[in-house]
Design an enzyme around this catalytic site. Sequence first.
Site, mmCIF file in Angstrom:
data_model
loop_
_atom_site.group_PDB
_atom_site.id
_atom_site.type_symbol
_atom_site.label_atom_id
_atom_site.label_comp_id
_atom_site.label_asym_id
_atom_site.label_seq_id
_atom_site.Cartn_x
_atom_site.Cartn_y
_atom_site.Cartn_z
ATOM 1 N N ASP A 423 0.831 -1.193 0.000
ATOM 2 C CA ASP A 423 0.000 0.000 0.000
ATOM 3 C C ASP A 423 0.877 1.258 0.000
ATOM 4 O OD1 ASP A 423 -2.338 1.428 0.001
ATOM 5 O OD2 ASP A 423 -3.082 0.634 1.904
ATOM 6 N N GLU A 426 2.787 6.958 -2.565
ATOM 7 C CA GLU A 426 2.519 8.141 -3.397
ATOM 8 C C GLU A 426 2.964 9.441 -2.726
ATOM 9 O OE1 GLU A 426 -0.640 4.983 -3.734
ATOM 10 O OE2 GLU A 426 -0.141 6.380 -2.115
ATOM 11 N N ASP A 489 -8.718 3.744 -3.347
ATOM 12 C CA ASP A 489 -9.857 3.998 -2.457
ATOM 13 C C ASP A 489 -11.029 4.617 -3.219
ATOM 14 O OD1 ASP A 489 -8.128 3.109 -0.561
ATOM 15 O OD2 ASP A 489 -7.740 5.069 0.341
#
Length: 778
Positions: A423, A426, A489
Amino acid sequence: MKFSNGCWLQKEDCACFSPAQIYFTKIEKDRVTLCAPTNKINHRGDTLGGVNLTIQISAPYPEVLRIQTYHHMGLKERMPQFELAAPQNGNLAAEETEKQIIVKSGELRIEIEKESGAFVFWRGAEKITGSGWRDLAYMKTNWRGSAYDKGPEDAYMREQLSISVGELVYGLGERFSAFVKNGQSVDIWNEDGGTSTEQSYKNIPFYLSNKGYGVFVNHPEKVSFEVATEMVTKVEFSVPGENLDYFLINGPTMKEVLMRYTDITGKPALPAPWTFGLWLSTSFTTNYDEKTVNSFVDGMIERGIPLSVFHFDCFWMKDFHWCDFTWDERVFPDPEGMLKRLKEKGLKICVWINSYVGQESPLFEEGVKGGYFLKRANGDVWQWDMWQPGLAIVDFTNPAACEWYGKKLEALLDMGVDCFKTDFGERIPTDCVYYDGSDPVKMHNYYTYMYNKTVHDVIAKKKGEKEAILFARSATAGGQKFPVHWGGDCWSDYESMEESLRGGLSLTSSGFGFWSHDIGGFESTSTSDVYKRWCAFGLLSTHSRLHGSTSYRVPWAYDEEAVDVVRYFAKLKARLMPYLYRNAIETAKTGVPMMRSMVLEFTEDRNCAYLASQYMLGDSLLVAPIFNEDGIAEYYLPEGRWTSLLSGDVKEGGRWYKEKHGYLSIPLYVREGSIVAMGARDDNAVYDYADGTTFRVYALADGCEAQTTVYDTENREAVKAAVTHCGSRYEIQVSGGTEVKVALMHAGMPKTVSCAYEMDGDHAVIAVPKEGNVTVEF
């Protein structure tokens, strides 16, 4: 980034320096170098100052031309750079005439006008794009009329390549805005912005044209694209600094462009067969322990829902301790025993990780002492309080940090974990210092490549290349080598379901072969209606995961009909594994995505140009998810005969359809002339695909032949089938396999068959004998 003020003027305090002519030419074996003054040279005095551009053209790969333009070439090369395939010599052919320089790579060529410095790219006799007056340019902002008192901080290089009437642009990574990029301004800059904004987790500086060429801008840092915006007949791309490097890639088909692009940046790795089964997650902030996990797993087993992977999300670790890679002993007192017990139920195990270490983690002190984290200019560890208090970021440019991080993962793999959800990656700062001196601006996007590669390599080292699999959120160019990527998401509604698909098709138009998404949506909790529709879509994607934020995603949490839906489509996917795995192998070999847009498959069909609400799953199956609570499907079938895989209904293509579907139905159509290999089992994604295979033959036209191959789970050819239709006769050839059948769908009652057969409605189902040659007369 926009520099212009209309067609003729520049923005205030902005200056444009574009080639005015080609003054010198140097042709070498593998490179052509051009001296391009930005003012006309009328006499020798004009050579005493001003801005010159040096342009180098090479052909590092077949059907590819590389254009590198420099203002000042003496600047230090800054890292990182994309990992590209080694250049190949011998592709370039060049000649110079009185008026032109012509450089070729196969059918692709560039013609440069000496008098003006204009470029035109050709494919044979077809002009595909060009760069003319003020298109390729060195741009200066905050300009005050002198080139001599300015440093490089206000400098940009830009190119504007023409687009023609009807030309459409796709790609640029996973973008949730309109599928066709014409009219959009796109910055290649990874951000954690969800799926409902212009921001993207996966930014790729590559675009694909429906004219059958692609452009890859070879810069890891921010690249700004203006796609028919600043100049409506051009695609502009610009980068800060003193040079610009891009590749123009010929097709001539869109698929062939992706093949060549992934020749350069890397092919998608082939995921193991088990990864194509259903993944079930604990979800994010939910409460769970071994009893809860077992209730989920046993509940799926008791309800006959095949499950391949169980995923533990963030809270397998103690709160505030992310990441310490240690099971929360308050909840999981016997993690090794728990994993063993789960694996005895036939499951693979995935756990959540990221590349951040919070201050409360025991690993924080280790990382500080070892020098494993990003630093500030004064030598302090770079920290902030977003996501985890006092968060530090692992520096993957430091080999010792990679080894340290990898050892933590190896311990989990030894414990029984099979793969990792990588995960984040970024929100990477630019006001930091890297161990190897990498430019932090260039590293912002590239960080995810190093992060995912490090984790992928650890799994490959411990389990072998065939078992190396990630569930990754962030990416840059080349990240397709480390599948699988999921969409990030999203909200739990139909709008988010549709935007997720749009983003996925944009990503697979950018060189990524495999893609997934959070079935049912991530944020909030969907209605049972949305959940059931999303399950059908999700289980007809390359990879399928039930995951959420604040609530569980097991189907019985919605209603009993949801259980039926998940079971039905999970079993269907399992039966489709011989077909799906063959397509996955071809994706890994070619780079053509397994889950692909309609325009990629049917480029000449204008109805497909903007179509992003349906897709092809492999080369033969068309999937059209349902995005409304009324159960109304609206979809388009291209020319030809299409047969519903589920109902057997046959429809003529070249038109749109609108119809109502129940939850156990979805428009899932087989294109004419296809052979779809169906497996004999529906209880698992992994089994002997060659045992009891049924080859379904759909609408094979007279005079045509169809072929297909079934591979075993070790990627070896196991069964080959070929069917030829000649008038009233079908010739069937099958080699390999056991108890193989061939079903001639909707062919009617045969007059004679040279072996045993049975009828299933109007389908002739032939039991192919061991010698594998059968003749059927109608």
